[in-house]
Design a protein around this motif. Structure first.
Motif, mmCIF file in Angstrom:
data_model
loop_
_atom_site.group_PDB
_atom_site.id
_atom_site.type_symbol
_atom_site.label_atom_id
_atom_site.label_comp_id
_atom_site.label_asym_id
_atom_site.label_seq_id
_atom_site.Cartn_x
_atom_site.Cartn_y
_atom_site.Cartn_z
ATOM 1 N N VAL A 265 47.899 81.918 -4.109
ATOM 2 C CA VAL A 265 47.894 83.079 -3.203
ATOM 3 C C VAL A 265 48.792 82.789 -2.017
ATOM 4 O O VAL A 265 48.628 81.777 -1.322
ATOM 5 C CB VAL A 265 46.469 83.402 -2.678
ATOM 6 N N THR B 234 45.383 90.611 -0.988
ATOM 7 C CA THR B 234 46.087 90.366 0.268
ATOM 8 C C THR B 234 46.007 91.563 1.209
ATOM 9 O O THR B 234 46.390 91.454 2.368
ATOM 10 C CB THR B 234 47.551 89.999 -0.013
ATOM 11 N N LYS C 18 50.228 84.975 1.420
ATOM 12 C CA LYS C 18 50.196 86.228 2.200
ATOM 13 C C LYS C 18 51.166 86.087 3.365
ATOM 14 O O LYS C 18 51.053 85.149 4.148
ATOM 15 C CB LYS C 18 48.791 86.508 2.739
ATOM 16 N N PRO D 34 42.463 88.931 3.982
ATOM 17 C CA PRO D 34 43.499 89.901 3.646
ATOM 18 C C PRO D 34 43.894 90.703 4.881
ATOM 19 O O PRO D 34 43.167 90.700 5.880
ATOM 20 C CB PRO D 34 42.814 90.820 2.634
ATOM 21 N N LEU E 105 40.481 87.013 -0.053
ATOM 22 C CA LEU E 105 41.898 86.610 -0.063
ATOM 23 C C LEU E 105 42.159 85.600 -1.185
ATOM 24 O O LEU E 105 43.143 85.721 -1.928
ATOM 25 C CB LEU E 105 42.269 85.999 1.297
ATOM 26 N N GLY F 196 50.609 90.682 -4.403
ATOM 27 C CA GLY F 196 49.232 90.556 -3.916
ATOM 28 C C GLY F 196 48.454 91.826 -4.203
ATOM 29 O O GLY F 196 48.975 92.931 -4.075
ATOM 30 N N ASP G 42 53.656 88.867 -0.110
ATOM 31 C CA ASP G 42 52.261 88.818 -0.569
ATOM 32 C C ASP G 42 52.325 88.624 -2.083
ATOM 33 O O ASP G 42 52.644 89.573 -2.824
ATOM 34 C CB ASP G 42 51.535 90.123 -0.234
#
Ligand code: ZN
Length: 417
Positions: free
Chosen positions: A407, A120, A409, A148, A115, A75, A386
């Motif tokens: 994505v 992240t 997280k 994030p 995000l 991330g 992440d």
């Protein structure tokens, strides 16, 4: 990360998967430490952490997420955001017509798009006041808002009338105090720093010099004194808090580095001596190079336009000097308008001479190092899960990172093809 480490299953034996075990499988991943691809890419996640990277066997019964044709990356980390600000419309009067509640809600929207762009973790430095960034960070941590991980700064510390003060109003209107960040003298600097930390700041932002989007004439002139900056850095350190210094002019950069700040923000007029000093002191540089491409919007005064035109000529040469002297470069977008474009900073850094691998390291490992955390910044067992995925060839054409397809997280998926 070495290939040997990658090949080791750290924590999970090949037993049954727990209810939370996820396996993410893609064509390859970027080892940001070495700047190489590793194929294939099988990442095992248990809860919020990565427990294995390319293990010999994957736990049966895990939930498998297939990302064919994609490349995994850690991330992204943006060291310079303003999630609770959007400079549009009547932006110069926002301080008089809106409240911290407005900015926190605006921040919720901006946090989500940031995000989804693959970031992240962000360090959010400067807002309109009233601690909306601290509230937003808490709301994200509680799971009330998608965003994030946020390292908030509270109010920036500035001289009265300086770049980070509220200016342009009649005397008696919106006057500021050390609590608001206007600090003059050592005692006020101490009070200002302590007050931000008391109310949740996890980093202190100072305005070492003048800036573009404020009323002062010379954009680079030093504002806080050497002694004020040293006082703030020393006080923050007593709380385990780092300091980020906005600085454009060479003398102000030099003073902030000598005062012991962790990061220089912008650093637009670096010279040989300041680059060498930053290298020697281990100061990180957040060059915010992309912002110069988009710093043209309604409400800029002729003075602001002149300062912008002077400074943006300098950033390319400064980045070449920073690279030449091995200054540690962290990624920061300074996005203030259309939030979610943060990844363009990777592309701009490459345009100014970084290799794609160097730019990716700036936005991952070096970002984590500048924050003082070791739990993120690469894909390795034990670290936070992440993870982002992109198409294309990010080590060949960095623009691939501007279009993030997946994505995760902390083990939770927020975007999936
Ligand atoms: Zn900024």
């Amino acid at each position: 990360m070495s290939r040997q480490v990658l090949a080791v299953v750290a924590l999970l034996a090949a037993g049954a998967a727990s209810a939370q075990t996820i396996v993410v499988r893609a064509d390859r991943l970027v080892d940001v430490r070495d700047g190489d691809y590793v194929s294939p890419a099988i990442v095992v996640i248990d809860g919020e952490r990565i427990t294995g990277v390319n293990p010999p066997t994957v736990p049966p019964g895990a939930r498998v997420i297939e990302l064919p044709g994609k490349t995994l990356l850690p991330g992204f980390i943006d060291l310079h955001t303003h999630l609770t600000l959007t400079l549009d419309g009547d932006w110069k009067h926002q301080a008089a017509t809106e409240t911290a509640a407005d900015w926190a809600l605006l921040g919720a929207r901006n946090a989500r798009v940031t995000l989804l762009a693959g970031f992240t973790t962000v360090r959010d430095i400067a807002n309109n006041g009233g601690f909306p960034d601290v509230a937003l960070a808490r709301a994200v941590d509680k799971g009330l808002v998608d965003g994030p991980r946020i390292v908030p700064a509270g109010n920036s510390l500035s001289i009265t009338g300086g770049h980070c003060d509220t200016t342009g109003y009649a005397p008696g209107v919106l006057e500021t105090t050390p609590e608001d960040g206007a600090v003059d003298g050592v005692d006020a600097a101490l009070k200002g720093a302590r007050y931000q930390i008391k109310h949740g700041a996890q980093v202190i932002k100072i305005c070492a010099t003048a800036g573009v989007l404020s009323a002062e004439g010379p954009a680079g002139a030093q504002q806080l004194t050497d002694e004020e900056m040293r006082t703030i850095v020393e006080e923050a350190a007593r709380h385990g808090v780092r300091v980020a210094a906005h600085a454009h002019g060479t003398a102000g950069i030099d003073a902030a580095v000598r005062a012991g700040v962790t990061t220089i923000e912008h650093g637009t007029t670096l010279d040989e001596a300041t680059a060498k000093l930053m290298k020697q002191k281990g100061t990180f540089w957040v060059a915010t190079s992309y912002v110069w491409d988009v710093l043209d919007f309604p409400g800029m005064t002729p003075t602001m336009q002149r300062k912008r035109d002077e400074l943006r000529q300098r950033i390319g040469a400064s980045l070449r000097l920073g690279l030449k002297h091995g200054v540690k470069i962290g990624l920061g977008s300074d996005e203030l308008w259309v939030h979610g474009r943060n990844a363009r900073e990777f592309t701009t850094l490459v345009r100014h001479g970084l290799t794609p691998a160097q730019a990716l390291r700036a936005g991952t490992l070096t970002g984590a190092e500048a924050l003082g955390v070791t739990d993120r910044g690469e894909l390795a067992p034990g670290l936070l899960a992440d993870i982002v995925a992109v198409g294309g060839d990010p080590l060949g054409d960095i623009k691939a990172v501007e279009d993030v397809k997946f994505v995760m997280k902390g083990g939770k998926v927020y975007k999936q093809p």
